[in-house]
Design an enzyme around this catalytic site. Structure first.
Site, PDB file in Angstrom:
ATOM      1  N   TYR A 180      37.134  13.443  -1.772  1.00 15.30           N
ATOM      2  CA  TYR A 180      35.966  14.311  -1.590  1.00 15.30           C
ATOM      3  C   TYR A 180      36.349  15.670  -1.009  1.00 15.30           C
ATOM      4  O   TYR A 180      35.487  16.489  -0.724  1.00 15.30           O
ATOM      5  CB  TYR A 180      34.925  13.640  -0.693  1.00 15.30           C
ATOM      6  CG  TYR A 180      34.454  12.330  -1.276  1.00 15.30           C
ATOM      7  CD1 TYR A 180      33.545  12.318  -2.334  1.00 15.30           C
ATOM      8  CD2 TYR A 180      34.951  11.114  -0.808  1.00 15.30           C
ATOM      9  CE1 TYR A 180      33.136  11.122  -2.896  1.00 15.30           C
ATOM     10  CE2 TYR A 180      34.547   9.917  -1.377  1.00 15.30           C
ATOM     11  CZ  TYR A 180      33.638   9.927  -2.414  1.00 15.30           C
ATOM     12  OH  TYR A 180      33.237   8.742  -2.977  1.00 15.30           O
TER      13      TYR A 180
ATOM     14  N   TYR B 174      25.658  10.504  -5.106  1.00 17.45           N
ATOM     15  CA  TYR B 174      25.304  10.301  -3.693  1.00 17.45           C
ATOM     16  C   TYR B 174      26.229  11.075  -2.768  1.00 17.45           C
ATOM     17  O   TYR B 174      25.939  11.225  -1.585  1.00 17.45           O
ATOM     18  CB  TYR B 174      25.307   8.810  -3.355  1.00 17.45           C
ATOM     19  CG  TYR B 174      26.620   8.235  -2.841  1.00 17.45           C
ATOM     20  CD1 TYR B 174      27.692   8.034  -3.698  1.00 17.45           C
ATOM     21  CD2 TYR B 174      26.778   7.872  -1.502  1.00 17.45           C
ATOM     22  CE1 TYR B 174      28.889   7.500  -3.235  1.00 17.45           C
ATOM     23  CE2 TYR B 174      27.971   7.342  -1.033  1.00 17.45           C
ATOM     24  CZ  TYR B 174      29.017   7.159  -1.898  1.00 17.45           C
ATOM     25  OH  TYR B 174      30.207   6.637  -1.441  1.00 17.45           O
ATOM     26  N   ARG B 175      27.331  11.606  -3.314  1.00 20.19           N
ATOM     27  CA  ARG B 175      28.384  12.183  -2.483  1.00 20.19           C
ATOM     28  C   ARG B 175      29.359  12.810  -3.461  1.00 20.19           C
ATOM     29  O   ARG B 175      29.578  12.247  -4.538  1.00 20.19           O
ATOM     30  CB  ARG B 175      29.050  11.013  -1.775  1.00 20.19           C
ATOM     31  CG  ARG B 175      30.162  11.294  -0.842  1.00 20.19           C
ATOM     32  CD  ARG B 175      30.705   9.955  -0.383  1.00 20.19           C
ATOM     33  NE  ARG B 175      31.608  10.069   0.725  1.00 20.19           N
ATOM     34  CZ  ARG B 175      32.323   9.072   1.209  1.00 20.19           C
ATOM     35  NH1 ARG B 175      32.231   7.877   0.664  1.00 20.19           N
ATOM     36  NH2 ARG B 175      33.125   9.244   2.230  1.00 20.19           N
TER      37      ARG B 175
END
Ligand code: ADP
Length: 520
Positions: free
Chosen positions: A91, A464-465
């Site tokens: 991420y 979601y992310r």
């Protein structure tokens, strides 16, 4: 010395001034501005190494030092990017979104306080899952963690990015009960019951009086969390369950439609995750042991790998936590439900208090071995994930799988997918494993990712992310009312952070001053 990645509006002289201000406020040993520091705070799994370059980092050890750093950032209009332990691999790791930002590294803030009566731990951001695990062991405290697949990171950082673990306390963000936050203007606030000068109920009642703010600081850029109360799960008397393998891709439908109701009824209170064969295999073998053909793996190679490791096309682990008597009864319900949909294999497991624990996510033991999957292609491995939220519905899950699997084949990638149950939803995590030394394949990752975002958007599914590279893209898909949600986010951002210094661009939220950077 390499060229400095300058923040907007800065030249080298202004950088030196700002850094001198940090050194005089925090001391030389908490300020990092060398080339090797910039390498240390660079995303190791970056798809494009020219993005998200930090200017340097500062590492305060107290709330007062965090405030001092924030004050300097406001004086110089210098963007700060807070991290806890910065292990958010896939991420963006410990790198900032906007190049030229200074990473505010909170990993040296490591205090742990625990109230065994209520099972509430009060943590600083630098406390990792391993630290907390050791602390519970050292003090002989009968509580379990809920650890993510890469437990190298911090408990707070994981909860703030809505990471998940595998026990009934697996949705880590839901375990937050009261935060201490340094706002972008430097004031400190405590949420919920923490607004009381003496607050014995801070960690036990999450809502407080009036609006609840905890989730406002999750996946946002509205504040720097310096403390969080988190609920831990009391050690259960018994842990029972089964690992179940299914033979065919189409079995996904029946698996979702059978496990979903058990989860919604709370026969199952943890969050099972259905994963494909590669999730199991990529941690124990490498691709070149099976084939040297490019493109997505053919069915016969997949079959050979599955046969060697005796794994299904899909596998899922179901676990029951709590009183033994209740678990035994619930186990029968699970066993019947699974047998009804004809699994290839059921492997039961059972543990009672006092026995040695299985070292796995099911017992909340910290682990890093799932990260081995990045070795699948060889070379300098990495991954990102595309993870939309989809309904808890077997037909829709199977459609989502078919659509996604075709894209993997189209882009010549090996499919690693999973469907993790929340209480009412599924998180469909699609891991894209890569070898950073394979330039040709690396070029395909970005268009592949964008194709998946577009496919999901057409279905009304949003991530979601996401990785730093895609925060603007994903935020844009949340477009109801002409982007009303993002307008609200940015209105709040401007009110709380008038100088736009905190994590500009995070989750697609840009401060007024830097809005022209959106999508850059
Ligand atoms: P971990 O420690 O689990 O590796 P990271 O430090 O990488 O987690 O943080 C994950 C995400 O949460 C990052 O986007 C980061 O900006 C944000 N974040 C982490 N810690 C804080 C904090 N203390 N305050 C505000 N945001 C944070």
């Amino acid at each position: 010395m390499e060229e400095l990645p300058l923040p907007p509006g800065f030249d080298a002289a202004k950088v030196q001034q700002a850094m001198r201000a940090f050194v005089s406020a925090l001391g030389q040993d908490k300020v990092f501005l060398e080339d090797e520091d910039r390498i240390a705070y660079h995303d190791k799994f970056a798809i494009d190494d020219t993005h998200h370059l930090p200017l340097g980092a500062v590492a305060p050890t107290t709330v007062e030092e965090v405030q001092a750093a924030v004050k300097i950032a406001n004086q110089y209009l210098l963007p700060l990017w807070p991290i806890s332990r910065g292990k958010n691999l896939g991420y963006g790791g410990n790198a900032p979104l906007l190049s030229g930002s200074v990473v505010l590294d909170l990993s040296r803030m490591k205090k742990i306080e625990f109230d065994p009566e209520s099972g509430v731990v009060t943590l600083e951001p630098g406390v990792g899952f391993y630290d907390l695990y050791d602390y519970l062991k050292q003090h002989d405290l009968p509580f379990w963690l809920s650890t993510p697949g890469n437990s190298w990171g911090s408990v707070i950082g994981n909860a703030l990015d809505r990471g998940v673990g595998y026990t009934p306390y697996g949705e880590n963000t839901k375990n937050i009960c009261g935060l201490e936050v340094v706002l972008p203007t430097g004031e400190v606030v405590r949420t919920g019951m923490g607004a009381f000068p003496k607050a014995p109920t801070w960690g036990v009642y999450p809502f407080g009086f009036g609006p609840g703010w905890d989730q406002m600081f999750v996946q946002s850029n509205f504040g720097i969390v310096t403390k969080a109360n988190m609920w831990l799960m009391p050690e259960p008397e018994s842990l029972m369950g089964m690992d179940v393998e299914f033979d065919k891709p189409e079995d996904l439908k029946a698996m979702v439609d059978t496990i979903g109701p058990l989860r919604r009824e709370r026969v199952l209170t943890q969050s099972p995750s259905i994963g494909n064969w590669l999730r199991a295999a990529a941690v124990v073998t490498r691709r070149n042991e099976w084939t040297d053909k490019p493109g997505a793996l053919s069915d016969d190679v997949i079959d050979a790998i599955r046969k060697k490791f005796n794994i299904g096309w899909w596998g899922v682990s179901l676990r029951l936590y709590g009183r033994e008597e209740i678990n035994k009864a619930a186990y029968k319900v699970l066993e019947k439900a699974m047998n009804d949909i004809k699994p290839m294999l059921i492997k039961p497991t059972s543990w009672v208090k006092g026995q040695p624990k299985e070292h796995s996510g099911w017992t909340g033991t910290p682990m890093t071995f799932p990260m081995q999957n990045v070795n699948w292609y060889g070379g300098r491995g990495g991954h990102i994930g595309f993870s939309p939220i989809i309904p808890q519905d077997g037909t829709k899950a199977l459609e989502q799988f078919n659509r996604t699997y075709s894209r993997y084949k189209e882009y010549g990638m090996d499919y690693q997918g999973s469907f993790a149950f929340g209480e009412r939803h599924l998180i469909n995590v699609n891991a894209m494993i890569f070898d950073k030394d394979d330039a040709e394949k690396m070029k395909r990752i970005d268009p592949f990712f964008r194709a998946l975002v577009k496919d999901a958007e057409e279905m009304g599914y949003g991530e979601y992310r996401t990785h730093l590279d895609y925060m603007d893209l994903v935020a844009k898909t949340y477009s109801w009312g002409g982007g009303a949600l993002n307008r609200l986010n940015e209105k709040v951002k401007d009110a709380l952070d008038p100088n736009g210094i905190l994590a500009p661009g995070k989750s697609g939220i840009w401060p007024n001053r830097l809005r022209k950077e959106r999508g850059q």
